[in-house]
Design an enzyme around this catalytic site. Structure first.
Site, short mmCIF file in Angstrom:
data_model
loop_
_atom_site.label_atom_id
_atom_site.label_comp_id
_atom_site.label_asym_id
_atom_site.label_seq_id
_atom_site.Cartn_x
_atom_site.Cartn_y
_atom_site.Cartn_z
N SER A 76 0.96 -1.18 0.02
CA SER A 76 -0.10 -0.14 -0.14
C SER A 76 0.87 1.37 0.01
CB SER A 76 -0.87 -0.10 1.12
OG SER A 76 -0.23 0.06 2.38
N HIS A 77 2.24 1.04 0.34
CA HIS A 77 3.07 2.27 0.13
C HIS A 77 4.35 2.13 -0.68
CE1 HIS A 77 0.15 3.51 3.22
NE2 HIS A 77 0.38 4.66 2.94
N ARG A 111 2.40 4.15 -5.14
CA ARG A 111 2.31 5.40 -4.76
C ARG A 111 2.95 6.23 -5.75
NH1 ARG A 111 -0.91 6.81 -0.52
NH2 ARG A 111 -1.47 4.85 0.62
N ALA A 136 4.76 5.38 4.28
CA ALA A 136 4.80 4.79 5.56
C ALA A 136 6.04 5.44 6.65
CB ALA A 136 5.28 3.14 5.47
N ASP A 192 4.05 0.23 12.99
CA ASP A 192 3.77 1.36 12.28
C ASP A 192 2.23 1.06 11.78
OD1 ASP A 192 3.41 3.39 10.67
OD2 ASP A 192 4.65 2.52 9.14
N ALA A 216 -1.90 2.77 10.72
CA ALA A 216 -3.01 3.76 10.79
C ALA A 216 -3.80 3.81 11.90
CB ALA A 216 -3.72 3.58 9.39
N GLY A 255 -4.92 3.38 1.45
CA GLY A 255 -4.23 2.72 0.37
C GLY A 255 -4.54 1.22 0.26
N GLU A 256 -5.01 0.57 1.40
CA GLU A 256 -5.47 -0.73 1.37
C GLU A 256 -6.96 -0.82 0.84
OE1 GLU A 256 -4.51 -3.75 2.23
OE2 GLU A 256 -2.28 -3.06 2.98
N ARG A 284 3.51 -13.30 17.51
CA ARG A 284 4.51 -12.66 16.70
C ARG A 284 4.91 -11.19 17.08
NH1 ARG A 284 3.88 -9.28 12.16
NH2 ARG A 284 1.97 -9.60 10.91
P1 NDP Z 1 -1.22 -2.98 9.06
O1 NDP Z 1 -2.41 -3.20 9.67
O2 NDP Z 1 -1.03 -3.64 8.04
O3 NDP Z 1 0.02 -3.12 9.87
C1 NDP Z 1 0.24 -2.62 11.09
C2 NDP Z 1 1.47 -2.98 12.10
O4 NDP Z 1 0.89 -4.14 12.83
C3 NDP Z 1 2.68 -3.70 11.49
O5 NDP Z 1 3.91 -3.18 12.07
C4 NDP Z 1 2.50 -5.23 11.08
O6 NDP Z 1 3.66 -5.74 11.19
C5 NDP Z 1 1.76 -5.15 12.65
N1 NDP Z 1 1.20 -6.46 12.58
C6 NDP Z 1 0.03 -7.02 11.80
N2 NDP Z 1 -0.23 -8.18 11.95
C7 NDP Z 1 0.26 -8.48 13.47
C8 NDP Z 1 0.33 -9.42 14.31
N3 NDP Z 1 -0.61 -10.50 13.85
N4 NDP Z 1 0.90 -9.52 15.26
C9 NDP Z 1 1.74 -8.63 15.46
N5 NDP Z 1 1.80 -7.41 14.67
C10 NDP Z 1 1.32 -7.46 13.82
O7 NDP Z 1 -1.08 -1.43 8.83
P2 NDP Z 1 -1.89 -0.30 8.23
O8 NDP Z 1 -2.76 -0.85 7.22
O9 NDP Z 1 -2.78 0.23 9.34
O10 NDP Z 1 -1.08 0.85 7.78
C11 NDP Z 1 -0.03 0.50 6.76
C12 NDP Z 1 0.99 1.61 6.36
O11 NDP Z 1 0.15 2.80 6.00
C13 NDP Z 1 1.67 1.88 7.50
O12 NDP Z 1 3.17 1.67 7.16
C14 NDP Z 1 1.59 3.31 7.84
O13 NDP Z 1 2.47 4.27 8.09
C15 NDP Z 1 0.98 3.94 6.38
N6 NDP Z 1 0.11 4.83 6.55
C16 NDP Z 1 0.58 6.27 6.14
C17 NDP Z 1 -0.31 7.33 6.13
C18 NDP Z 1 0.43 8.69 5.71
O14 NDP Z 1 -0.43 9.50 5.68
N7 NDP Z 1 1.76 8.69 5.37
C19 NDP Z 1 -1.57 7.20 6.56
C20 NDP Z 1 -2.02 5.77 7.01
C21 NDP Z 1 -1.21 4.71 6.88
P3 NDP Z 1 4.14 -6.41 9.70
O15 NDP Z 1 4.32 -5.54 8.76
O16 NDP Z 1 5.06 -7.24 9.93
O17 NDP Z 1 2.95 -7.33 9.31
O1 PYC Z 2 -2.80 5.19 3.16
O2 PYC Z 2 -4.31 6.08 4.48
C1 PYC Z 2 -3.25 6.06 3.77
C2 PYC Z 2 -2.46 7.14 3.33
C3 PYC Z 2 -3.05 8.33 3.46
C4 PYC Z 2 -1.84 9.38 2.98
C5 PYC Z 2 -0.79 8.53 2.66
N1 PYC Z 2 -1.21 7.28 2.94
#
Ligand code: NDP
Ligand code: PYC
Length: 344
Positions: free
Chosen positions: A53-54, A58, A129, A184, A186, A193-194, A310
């Site tokens: 998603s990132h 993008r 991210a 890390d 949201a 993005g998802e 994990r």
């Molecule tokens: P996810 O729900 O995919 O994952 C969140 C975190 O939880 C990760 O560190 C992941 O590790 C961990 N995780 C997931 N499953 C488990 C588990 N079963 N046990 C332990 N840890 C777990 O993230 P989001 O979809 O919420 O966000 C994705 C990305 O989007 C992030 O990197 C975020 O920074 C980015 N983002 C950026 C924005 C912006 O404005 N710039 C806005 C919103 C989001 P692992 O990766 O190893 O699975």
């Molecule tokens: O995936 O929510 C998101 C996002 C917003 C801005 C950058 N990423």
């Protein structure tokens, strides 16, 4: 299919070759070396760690934002370091990634000196991210928190309309051996993005991700993008997202998510706002107290894993190991996208 065996429709490319291709595309579309290099490193890190998603998806959003005149492709960020605990980088209307790269060493110096320091990034466009940032600081032996608003796409718990951003929050903790402890996410149920990736793939959303324009629950990605996403954990995620608006928007004199949307007028371009990164020296904080903080943290991690759970980022680090060994797996559609962008 295992991680090491790409599906028939996938091919692998080395991390270095992909970074070069992405940087070349960005340069061709007018970004200067500072902007293009930092963006390429961030997007390719997303692909390398299988954070699609990132990743390279993008690129088009970043280029649309440049073409719309909403981000300065020639910006050179400016660092203000006055010897205190707050380090400031003015991104000068460019992307956040080169601003972070410029400010991170100064932030680490200040955190080592004072125990706790902050990097304030203003006037940046952010699509990325946050884990690459806390990982850099954890690599310097520091604990770190990174947070930023986004644009109004998330309804507050109990509300019906977009107001908060998907406001990511990342944390890193240093470890002497191996990768740091990093999470890390949201503060919405999932990153926007998802939702967009599911829309493109024609897949429904899981229950509880979003509401439509009328405030009714929906699993349709189109209706969700037109309506609002929901915060994770109900009122708890809603409050954390609000805290991020306050600390990384209001407090640093930058835009909140509703202000970003008002100014930008769309969610199809990358949002412009500020970012706050905090760095902590565990040794400073634990000074004079019993026990080595990094060794004590290891006992906690072992206990978590010992229960069969994990650690966050474990999936990501495993994907990274495969990419480093075998290259990054991209679909034919993704190679076609790169070819198209390179020739436009
Ligand atoms: P996810 O729900 O995919 O994952 C969140 C975190 O939880 C990760 O560190 C992941 O590790 C961990 N995780 C997931 N499953 C488990 C588990 N079963 N046990 C332990 N840890 C777990 O993230 P989001 O979809 O919420 O966000 C994705 C990305 O989007 C992030 O990197 C975020 O920074 C980015 N983002 C950026 C924005 C912006 O404005 N710039 C806005 C919103 C989001 P692992 O990766 O190893 O699975
Ligand atoms: O995936 O929510 C998101 C996002 C917003 C801005 C950058 N990423």
């Amino acid at each position: 299919m295992t991680e090491a065996e790409p599906a028939a429709t996938e091919r692998r490319i080395s991390i270095g070759d992909l970074a070069e291709r992405v940087e070349t595309i960005l340069r061709r579309h007018g970004l200067n070396a500072v902007q293009a290099g930092a963006l390429a490193r961030t997007m390719v890190a997303g692909e390398r760690d299988h954070c699609k998603s990132h990743g390279i998806y993008r690129i088009e959003g970043a280029l649309r934002t440049v073409a719309a005149g909403k981000v300065r492709p020639d910006a050179v960020p400016d660092l203000a370091e006055d010897g205190g605990a707050i380090v400031r980088v003015d991104a000068r209307g460019g992307f956040a990634n080169p601003a972070f790269e410029l400010g991170a060493p100064a932030l680490a110096r200040a955190a080592r000196r004072y125990g706790l320091a902050a990097l304030v990034i203003n006037d940046c466009t952010h699509f990325a991210a946050l884990w690459p940032e806390v990982e850099v600081l954890a690599g310097e032996g520091l604990a770190a928190l990174a947070l930023c608003p986004s644009y109004a796409t998330v309804a507050p718990a109990g509300g019906t309309r977009p107001l908060l951003g998907t406001n990511p929050l990342a944390f890193g903790w240093p470890r002497r051996e191996g990768h740091p402890y990093v999470f890390d996410f949201a503060t919405s149920v999932a990153a926007r993005g998802e939702v967009e990736l599911r829309r493109r793939a024609g897949k429904d959303l899981p229950d509880g991700w979003a509401i439509d324009r009328n405030g009714e629950p929906t699993r349709d990605p189109e209706a969700a993008l037109a309506g609002a996403m929901l915060p994770f954990g109900g009122h708890k995620g809603s409050a954390i997202a609000t805290m991020i608006e306050l600390l990384a928007g209001v407090m640093i004199g930058d835009l909140t998510s509703p202000e970003v949307l008002d100014k930008l007028g769309t969610t199809t371009l990358a949002p412009m706002h500020g970012e706050l990164i905090l760095a902590f020296s565990p040794e400073h904080f634990a000074k004079g107290r019993p026990g080595d903080p990094l060794a004590r943290a290891e006992m906690l991690f072992e206990a978590i894993v010992g229960q069969g759970a994990r650690l966050p980022s474990q999936r990501r680090f495993a994907a990274r190991a495969v990419s480093e060994r075998d290259g990054i797996a991209l679909s034919e559609a993704e190679f076609t996208l790169l070819d198209r962008l390179a020739s436009q």
